[in-house]
Design a protein around this motif. Structure first.
Motif, PDB file in Angstrom:
ATOM      1  N   ALA A  81       0.892  -1.136  -0.029  1.00  0.00           N
ATOM      2  CA  ALA A  81       0.164  -0.064   0.140  1.00  0.00           C
ATOM      3  C   ALA A  81       0.792   1.191   0.075  1.00  0.00           C
ATOM      4  O   ALA A  81       0.343   2.353  -0.243  1.00  0.00           O
ATOM      5  CB  ALA A  81      -0.997  -0.048   1.137  1.00  0.00           C
ATOM      6  N   ARG A  85       0.669   3.615  -6.547  1.00  0.00           N
ATOM      7  CA  ARG A  85      -0.297   2.727  -7.741  1.00  0.00           C
ATOM      8  C   ARG A  85      -0.950   1.419  -6.974  1.00  0.00           C
ATOM      9  O   ARG A  85      -2.090   1.067  -7.628  1.00  0.00           O
ATOM     10  CB  ARG A  85       0.681   2.263  -8.717  1.00  0.00           C
ATOM     11  CG  ARG A  85       1.528   1.181  -8.286  1.00  0.00           C
ATOM     12  CD  ARG A  85       2.111   0.825  -9.657  1.00  0.00           C
ATOM     13  NE  ARG A  85       1.684   0.246 -10.588  1.00  0.00           N
ATOM     14  CZ  ARG A  85       1.352  -0.857 -11.336  1.00  0.00           C
ATOM     15  NH1 ARG A  85       1.881  -1.960 -10.570  1.00  0.00           N
ATOM     16  NH2 ARG A  85       0.609  -1.347 -12.313  1.00  0.00           N
ATOM     17  N   ASP A  86      -0.651   1.225  -5.961  1.00  0.00           N
ATOM     18  CA  ASP A  86      -1.323   0.190  -5.397  1.00  0.00           C
ATOM     19  C   ASP A  86      -2.033   0.335  -4.082  1.00  0.00           C
ATOM     20  O   ASP A  86      -3.011  -0.437  -3.336  1.00  0.00           O
ATOM     21  CB  ASP A  86      -0.368  -1.194  -4.945  1.00  0.00           C
ATOM     22  CG  ASP A  86       0.490  -1.619  -6.222  1.00  0.00           C
ATOM     23  OD1 ASP A  86      -0.189  -1.880  -7.140  1.00  0.00           O
ATOM     24  OD2 ASP A  86       1.699  -1.875  -5.985  1.00  0.00           O
ATOM     25  N   THR A  87      -1.996   1.536  -3.768  1.00  0.00           N
ATOM     26  CA  THR A  87      -2.911   1.990  -2.390  1.00  0.00           C
ATOM     27  C   THR A  87      -4.458   1.704  -2.417  1.00  0.00           C
ATOM     28  O   THR A  87      -4.749   1.159  -1.319  1.00  0.00           O
ATOM     29  CB  THR A  87      -2.547   3.488  -2.194  1.00  0.00           C
ATOM     30  OG1 THR A  87      -1.199   3.844  -2.003  1.00  0.00           O
ATOM     31  CG2 THR A  87      -3.277   4.034  -0.958  1.00  0.00           C
ATOM     32  N   LEU A  88      -4.997   2.356  -3.556  1.00  0.00           N
ATOM     33  CA  LEU A  88      -6.260   2.119  -3.300  1.00  0.00           C
ATOM     34  C   LEU A  88      -6.741   0.514  -3.545  1.00  0.00           C
ATOM     35  O   LEU A  88      -7.782   0.152  -2.741  1.00  0.00           O
ATOM     36  CB  LEU A  88      -6.958   2.597  -4.758  1.00  0.00           C
ATOM     37  CG  LEU A  88      -8.407   2.648  -4.910  1.00  0.00           C
ATOM     38  CD1 LEU A  88      -9.061   2.992  -3.628  1.00  0.00           C
ATOM     39  CD2 LEU A  88      -8.970   3.309  -6.232  1.00  0.00           C
ATOM     40  N   ARG A  89      -5.741  -0.254  -4.431  1.00  0.00           N
ATOM     41  CA  ARG A  89      -6.353  -1.544  -4.338  1.00  0.00           C
ATOM     42  C   ARG A  89      -6.244  -2.458  -3.029  1.00  0.00           C
ATOM     43  O   ARG A  89      -7.017  -3.240  -2.666  1.00  0.00           O
ATOM     44  CB  ARG A  89      -5.652  -2.577  -5.600  1.00  0.00           C
ATOM     45  CG  ARG A  89      -6.017  -1.904  -6.918  1.00  0.00           C
ATOM     46  CD  ARG A  89      -5.404  -2.660  -7.933  1.00  0.00           C
ATOM     47  NE  ARG A  89      -3.975  -2.625  -7.949  1.00  0.00           N
ATOM     48  CZ  ARG A  89      -3.314  -3.795  -8.742  1.00  0.00           C
ATOM     49  NH1 ARG A  89      -3.811  -4.458  -9.538  1.00  0.00           N
ATOM     50  NH2 ARG A  89      -1.707  -3.842  -8.574  1.00  0.00           N
ATOM     51  N   ARG A  91      -6.458  -1.008  -0.130  1.00  0.00           N
ATOM     52  CA  ARG A  91      -7.513  -0.362   0.594  1.00  0.00           C
ATOM     53  C   ARG A  91      -8.711  -1.075   0.635  1.00  0.00           C
ATOM     54  O   ARG A  91      -9.466  -1.549   1.284  1.00  0.00           O
ATOM     55  CB  ARG A  91      -7.732   1.023   0.424  1.00  0.00           C
ATOM     56  CG  ARG A  91      -8.450   1.897   1.509  1.00  0.00           C
ATOM     57  CD  ARG A  91      -8.651   3.293   1.092  1.00  0.00           C
ATOM     58  NE  ARG A  91      -7.314   4.001   1.175  1.00  0.00           N
ATOM     59  CZ  ARG A  91      -7.343   5.284   0.740  1.00  0.00           C
ATOM     60  NH1 ARG A  91      -8.039   5.893  -0.079  1.00  0.00           N
ATOM     61  NH2 ARG A  91      -5.807   5.672   0.448  1.00  0.00           N
ATOM     62  N   GLN A  92      -8.935  -1.490  -0.774  1.00  0.00           N
ATOM     63  CA  GLN A  92     -10.262  -2.310  -1.087  1.00  0.00           C
ATOM     64  C   GLN A  92     -10.232  -3.521  -0.510  1.00  0.00           C
ATOM     65  O   GLN A  92     -11.119  -4.230   0.075  1.00  0.00           O
ATOM     66  CB  GLN A  92     -10.610  -2.146  -2.603  1.00  0.00           C
ATOM     67  CG  GLN A  92     -10.834  -0.870  -2.899  1.00  0.00           C
ATOM     68  CD  GLN A  92     -10.874  -0.881  -4.614  1.00  0.00           C
ATOM     69  OE1 GLN A  92     -10.070  -1.515  -5.290  1.00  0.00           O
ATOM     70  NE2 GLN A  92     -11.485   0.242  -5.176  1.00  0.00           N
ATOM     71  N   ARG A 125      -0.087   7.487   3.980  1.00  0.00           N
ATOM     72  CA  ARG A 125      -0.584   6.453   3.601  1.00  0.00           C
ATOM     73  C   ARG A 125      -1.442   5.536   4.578  1.00  0.00           C
ATOM     74  O   ARG A 125      -2.539   5.069   4.357  1.00  0.00           O
ATOM     75  CB  ARG A 125       0.088   5.561   2.793  1.00  0.00           C
ATOM     76  CG  ARG A 125       0.990   6.103   1.384  1.00  0.00           C
ATOM     77  CD  ARG A 125       0.320   5.842   0.286  1.00  0.00           C
ATOM     78  NE  ARG A 125       0.525   6.891  -0.735  1.00  0.00           N
ATOM     79  CZ  ARG A 125       0.560   7.975  -0.867  1.00  0.00           C
ATOM     80  NH1 ARG A 125       0.024   8.944   0.180  1.00  0.00           N
ATOM     81  NH2 ARG A 125       1.339   8.716  -1.845  1.00  0.00           N
ATOM     82  N   GLU A 128      -4.564   7.478   5.934  1.00  0.00           N
ATOM     83  CA  GLU A 128      -5.565   7.193   5.002  1.00  0.00           C
ATOM     84  C   GLU A 128      -6.368   5.985   5.185  1.00  0.00           C
ATOM     85  O   GLU A 128      -7.532   5.848   5.168  1.00  0.00           O
ATOM     86  CB  GLU A 128      -5.058   7.606   3.423  1.00  0.00           C
ATOM     87  CG  GLU A 128      -4.647   9.013   3.380  1.00  0.00           C
ATOM     88  CD  GLU A 128      -3.994   9.328   1.821  1.00  0.00           C
ATOM     89  OE1 GLU A 128      -3.551   8.124   1.350  1.00  0.00           O
ATOM     90  OE2 GLU A 128      -3.643  10.428   1.584  1.00  0.00           O
ATOM     91  N   LEU A 129      -5.399   5.160   5.116  1.00  0.00           N
ATOM     92  CA  LEU A 129      -5.925   3.524   5.440  1.00  0.00           C
ATOM     93  C   LEU A 129      -6.798   3.431   6.631  1.00  0.00           C
ATOM     94  O   LEU A 129      -7.815   2.832   6.539  1.00  0.00           O
ATOM     95  CB  LEU A 129      -4.782   2.423   5.088  1.00  0.00           C
ATOM     96  CG  LEU A 129      -5.164   1.131   5.511  1.00  0.00           C
ATOM     97  CD1 LEU A 129      -6.077   0.604   4.455  1.00  0.00           C
ATOM     98  CD2 LEU A 129      -4.105   0.108   5.952  1.00  0.00           C
ATOM     99  N   HIS A 132      -9.981   5.250   6.363  1.00  0.00           N
ATOM    100  CA  HIS A 132     -11.037   4.497   5.476  1.00  0.00           C
ATOM    101  C   HIS A 132     -11.645   3.313   6.172  1.00  0.00           C
ATOM    102  O   HIS A 132     -12.660   2.947   5.780  1.00  0.00           O
ATOM    103  CB  HIS A 132     -10.269   4.225   4.277  1.00  0.00           C
ATOM    104  CG  HIS A 132     -11.059   3.311   3.216  1.00  0.00           C
ATOM    105  ND1 HIS A 132     -11.894   3.509   2.355  1.00  0.00           N
ATOM    106  CD2 HIS A 132     -11.029   1.931   3.015  1.00  0.00           C
ATOM    107  CE1 HIS A 132     -12.607   2.630   1.819  1.00  0.00           C
ATOM    108  NE2 HIS A 132     -11.951   1.651   2.154  1.00  0.00           N
TER     109      HIS A 132
END
Length: 164
Positions: A81, A85-89, A91-92, A125, A128-129, A132
């Motif tokens: 994360a 480029r991989d942070t959102l994935r 997080r999901q 980061r 944010e995680l 979220h």
């Protein structure tokens, strides 16, 4: 797509969808042995997350597997994360965990990660995680650590995420 929905469409735009459906079926069948040998799956996916060439596929497989595999890979996922480029994935993926599992696994892994190598971007980061995922106590702890830093940008993370 046009035409009768009971009969596969033969129009050109149907072909990519048809190929994707076939690939999804093949993926679903290939997951059976991965689910059966959880220990090996966790080990191999953990290794795959560390390599640029296999990271995307590992994240895709994790999304298709149960959350127990994701939970077992929290630490390598957090390191992943940190790459924007991989942070959102990530997080999901972590957002699929039951809240109690996330609350038990993620905060200690975040603390360990930030103890090992951390700059203000890493703190941001992880903040944010945690935000979220609704892990408010862990976010508050991270903000306390950031607030005590000599790094101005790190203190800014605390200001952005903690109202105190």
């Amino acid at each position: 797509m046009k035409g009768n929905t009971d009969v596969p469409n033969t129009e050109p735009e149907w072909e990519p969808f048809s190929h994707a459906l076939a690939a999804a079926g093949a993926l679903n069948r290939s997951l059976v042995p991965l689910r059966q040998d959880r220990e090996a799956t966790v080990r191999v996916l953990g290794e795959a997350l560390q390599t640029f060439e296999t990271r995307d596929e590992a994240l895709l497989l994790l999304a298709a597997l149960g959350t127990d595999i994701t939970e077992a890979l929290v630490s390598p996922l957090l390191r992943t994360a940190l790459r924007i480029r991989d942070t959102l994935r990530v997080r999901q993926l972590l957002g699929r965990l039951p809240h109690s599992a996330a609350e038990a696994a993620i905060p200690p892994a975040v603390r360990k990660l930030l103890d090992e190598a951390s700059d203000s971007d890493d703190y941001r980061r992880m903040a944010e995680l945690l935000d979220h995922l609704g892990l408010d106590a862990a976010l508050h702890d991270l903000c306390i650590r950031a607030r005590d830093s000599i790094d101005e940008e790190m203190r800014e993370v605390a200001e952005d995420f903690d109202g105190e």
